[in-house]
Every structure is written in structure tokens, then in C-alpha cells.
Design a protein around this motif. Sequence first.
Motif, PDB file in Angstrom:
ATOM      1  N   ARG A  22       0.340   2.134   4.792  1.00 49.77           N
ATOM      2  CA  ARG A  22      -0.013   1.002   3.933  1.00 49.77           C
ATOM      3  C   ARG A  22      -0.313   1.520   2.534  1.00 49.77           C
ATOM      4  O   ARG A  22      -0.977   2.524   2.362  1.00 49.77           O
ATOM      5  CB  ARG A  22      -1.255   0.284   4.454  1.00 49.77           C
ATOM      6  N   GLU A  23       0.188   0.830   1.532  1.00 46.02           N
ATOM      7  CA  GLU A  23      -0.097   1.220   0.157  1.00 46.02           C
ATOM      8  C   GLU A  23      -1.159   0.290  -0.392  1.00 46.02           C
ATOM      9  O   GLU A  23      -1.183  -0.902  -0.084  1.00 46.02           O
ATOM     10  CB  GLU A  23       1.170   1.133  -0.687  1.00 46.02           C
ATOM     11  N   LYS A  32      -2.597  -2.146  -2.791  1.00 42.23           N
ATOM     12  CA  LYS A  32      -2.017  -3.092  -3.753  1.00 42.23           C
ATOM     13  C   LYS A  32      -2.994  -3.430  -4.871  1.00 42.23           C
ATOM     14  O   LYS A  32      -2.636  -4.062  -5.827  1.00 42.23           O
ATOM     15  CB  LYS A  32      -1.611  -4.388  -3.045  1.00 42.23           C
ATOM     16  N   GLY A  33      -4.233  -3.076  -4.714  1.00 36.29           N
ATOM     17  CA  GLY A  33      -5.229  -3.416  -5.725  1.00 36.29           C
ATOM     18  C   GLY A  33      -6.312  -4.267  -5.101  1.00 36.29           C
ATOM     19  O   GLY A  33      -6.157  -4.812  -4.016  1.00 36.29           O
TER      20      GLY A  33
END
Length: 93
Positions: free
Chosen positions: A79-80, A82-83
Motif C-alpha cells: 500500500r502506498e 496517499k496523504g
Amino acid sequence: MAKFLIILLVIWLVSRYILPVVLRLVVGALVKKQAQKFGQQFGQNPFSQPPRPEPARPATAPGEVHVDYVPPQAEPDTREFKGGEYVDFEEVK
């Protein structure tokens, strides 16, 4: 009166300078004696460091590398980020 003051001064000097040294020697000897007696009861010498067991190492050839511990590899995070959530800033006066 002078005799009383001299006796009082001698008692003060003895209690101030000589008595602490004598008590330190006596108490130190008693503590050491009790520690040795305690060590004899349990088969230890209390004033020596316990021997550290050396780890058993298998025989290796010269130039060969032996690794005792390999840390576990961390799994890559799929998972990255995203903010985060936007929070409006409001100045308070």
C-alpha cells in the motif's frame, strides 16, 4: 571550666575525625566476612566475577564466514501512502 571545654573539644574531634574511619573499617570487615560466609554456604566466592561461558563455535576453515543471527526480512508494504486528511488552519487570536 577550661578542663570541661578541653574534654568537650577532644570528644568532638574524636567523634568527627577518628570515629568514622574506625567504623568504616569495622563495618567493612564485618560485611566482607558475612559475604564470604554466604558464599561458602552456596558454593560461590562473592568477590569474584562469575566465569562467563564461552559460546560453542563449530570449527570453520580459514577464510570461511559464519553468521550467528540473520534478522528477519521485512515484507515490503504494497500500500502506498496517499496523504492524510486535510485540516483547515484557523488562527486564534
